[in-house]
Write an enzyme that holds these catalytic residues in place. Structure first.
Site, PDB file in Angstrom:
ATOM      1  CB  SER A   6      -0.889   0.015   1.234  1.00  0.00           C
ATOM      2  OG  SER A   6      -1.420   1.323   1.389  1.00  0.00           O
ATOM      3  CG  HIS A  31      -3.833  -1.762  -1.562  1.00  0.00           C
ATOM      4  ND1 HIS A  31      -4.916  -2.570  -1.833  1.00  0.00           N
ATOM      5  CD2 HIS A  31      -4.212  -0.987  -0.515  1.00  0.00           C
ATOM      6  CE1 HIS A  31      -5.894  -2.306  -0.993  1.00  0.00           C
ATOM      7  NE2 HIS A  31      -5.506  -1.335  -0.179  1.00  0.00           N
ATOM      8  CG  ASP A  33      -5.088   2.133   0.998  1.00  0.00           C
ATOM      9  OD1 ASP A  33      -6.037   1.339   0.923  1.00  0.00           O
ATOM     10  OD2 ASP A  33      -3.943   1.811   1.373  1.00  0.00           O
ATOM     11  CG  MET A  35      -8.454   6.855   2.930  1.00  0.00           C
ATOM     12  SD  MET A  35      -7.491   6.967   4.447  1.00  0.00           S
ATOM     13  CE  MET A  35      -6.633   5.398   4.402  1.00  0.00           C
ATOM     14  CG  HIS A  64      -9.151  -0.260  -0.281  1.00  0.00           C
ATOM     15  ND1 HIS A  64      -8.514  -0.416   0.933  1.00  0.00           N
ATOM     16  CD2 HIS A  64     -10.485  -0.359  -0.025  1.00  0.00           C
ATOM     17  CE1 HIS A  64      -9.426  -0.599   1.880  1.00  0.00           C
ATOM     18  NE2 HIS A  64     -10.628  -0.554   1.332  1.00  0.00           N
ATOM     19  CG  MET A  66     -11.198   2.827   2.425  1.00  0.00           C
ATOM     20  SD  MET A  66      -9.620   2.828   3.291  1.00  0.00           S
ATOM     21  CE  MET A  66      -8.526   3.027   1.888  1.00  0.00           C
ATOM     22  CG  MET A 135     -11.339  -3.182   5.425  1.00  0.00           C
ATOM     23  SD  MET A 135      -9.801  -2.746   4.573  1.00  0.00           S
ATOM     24  CE  MET A 135      -8.838  -1.981   5.876  1.00  0.00           C
ATOM     25  CG  ASP A 173      -5.904  -3.182   3.432  1.00  0.00           C
ATOM     26  OD1 ASP A 173      -4.881  -2.877   4.049  1.00  0.00           O
ATOM     27  OD2 ASP A 173      -6.543  -2.386   2.711  1.00  0.00           O
TER      28      ASP A 173
HETATM   29  C1  DX5 Z   1      -6.239   1.237   5.803  1.00  0.00           C
HETATM   30  C2  DX5 Z   1      -5.821   0.970   4.378  1.00  0.00           C
HETATM   31  C3  DX5 Z   1      -4.671   0.058   4.294  1.00  0.00           C
HETATM   32  C4  DX5 Z   1      -3.401   0.590   4.912  1.00  0.00           C
HETATM   33  C5  DX5 Z   1      -2.699  -0.578   5.503  1.00  0.00           C
HETATM   34  O1  DX5 Z   1      -7.401   1.980   5.832  1.00  0.00           O
HETATM   35  O2  DX5 Z   1      -6.879   0.395   3.643  1.00  0.00           O
HETATM   36  O3  DX5 Z   1      -4.427  -0.376   2.951  1.00  0.00           O
HETATM   37  O4  DX5 Z   1      -2.552   1.233   4.008  1.00  0.00           O
HETATM   38  O5  DX5 Z   1      -1.665  -0.130   6.295  1.00  0.00           O
HETATM   39  P1  DX5 Z   1      -0.894  -1.089   7.288  1.00  0.00           P
HETATM   40  O6  DX5 Z   1      -0.340  -2.212   6.475  1.00  0.00           O
HETATM   41  O7  DX5 Z   1       0.141  -0.179   7.861  1.00  0.00           O
HETATM   42  O8  DX5 Z   1      -1.902  -1.556   8.314  1.00  0.00           O
HETATM   43 ZN    ZN Z   2      -6.359  -0.541   1.622  1.00  0.00          ZN
END
Ligand code: DX5
Ligand code: ZN
Length: 214
Positions: A6, A31, A33, A35, A64, A66, A135, A173
């Site tokens: 990620s 990956h 992320d 948000m 991904h 969110m 998750m 994840d």
């Molecule tokens: C969290 C994300 C993850 C995050 C994981 O909301 O979806 O992909 O980057 O980070 P680690 O591996 O540090 O838990």
């Molecule tokens: Zn993620």
């Protein structure tokens, strides 16, 4: 094990060199992320960054989202070069329609469950998705601790998949390192996402290799 580092935990000031490093590693996907500060209490990065990443690599981008109502962005995500468009079950009012439109746009549809959402909610969509992401932390931040209950959910998901014609992959994840990664591998996960464990490691390439060997 398919390792999807990620880039939330990458060095945004030197993103190109981190992407180049991933290209030399055993990582298979990148990956990304996204948000929105509404679905999760944090804002990360958006589509222009994903588009820039796609120009730096041929690795498939595992996006991904969110964000609320991700169906608004199917065309934008496709135009960013995403291979996998991953939406949250909790963020989609008409998940079946969203999944079909992701596939029609030429991407692989994936659906994510928050820690408190039961695997059984996927019963009527499991044959339509290419991957389910469980998750193992509450989404919004990197660097949180793995929630052990995820192991039970991986096993339930594996049973659901094998009881249908689904070929969905299982991805996990949140809080993944070589210790928790071993647990999820034993429970039946096909892919792990890792942010802080990879980018916080003294040797990220060795860390990715260790995860890939699980
Ligand atoms: C969290 C994300 C993850 C995050 C994981 O909301 O979806 O992909 O980057 O980070 P680690 O591996 O540090 O838990
Ligand atoms: Zn993620």
């Amino acid at each position: 094990m398919i390792v999807a580092p990620s880039i939330l935990s990458a060095d945004f000031g030197h993103l190109a060199s981190d992407i180049e490093m991933l290209g030399r590693s055993r990582a298979q996907w990148i990956h990304c992320d996204v948000m929105d500060g509404v679905f999760v209490p944090n804002i990360s990065f958006g589509f222009p960054v994903i588009k820039a990443v796609s120009k730096l690599t041929d690795m498939p981008l595992d996006v991904h989202l969110m964000i609320v109502d991700p169906d608004r962005y199917v065309g934008v995500v496709r135009d960013c070069g995403a291979a996998i468009m991953n939406v949250h079950y909790e963020a989609c009012t008409h998940l079946h329609r969203t999944v079909q439109s992701i596939r029609a746009a030429g991407m692989k549809p994936a659906v994510t469950l928050n820690p408190a959402t039961p695997v059984a909610m996927l019963q009527d969509i499991i044959e339509d998705v290419d991957m389910v992401l469980l998750m193992s932390v509450n989404p919004g931040f990197g660097g949180q601790s793995f929630i052990e209950h995820t192991i039970k959910k991986i096993k339930e998901l594996k049973n659901l998949i094998s009881s249908t014609s689904s070929k969905a992959l299982i991805q996990v994840d949140g809080g993944i390192n070589t210790t928790t990664g071993r647990l999820v591998a034993e429970a039946g996960a096909d892919s792990v996402v890792a942010g802080s464990a990879v980018f916080g490691a003294p040797d990220p390439i060795a860390e990715i290799a260790a995860l890939a060997a699980l």
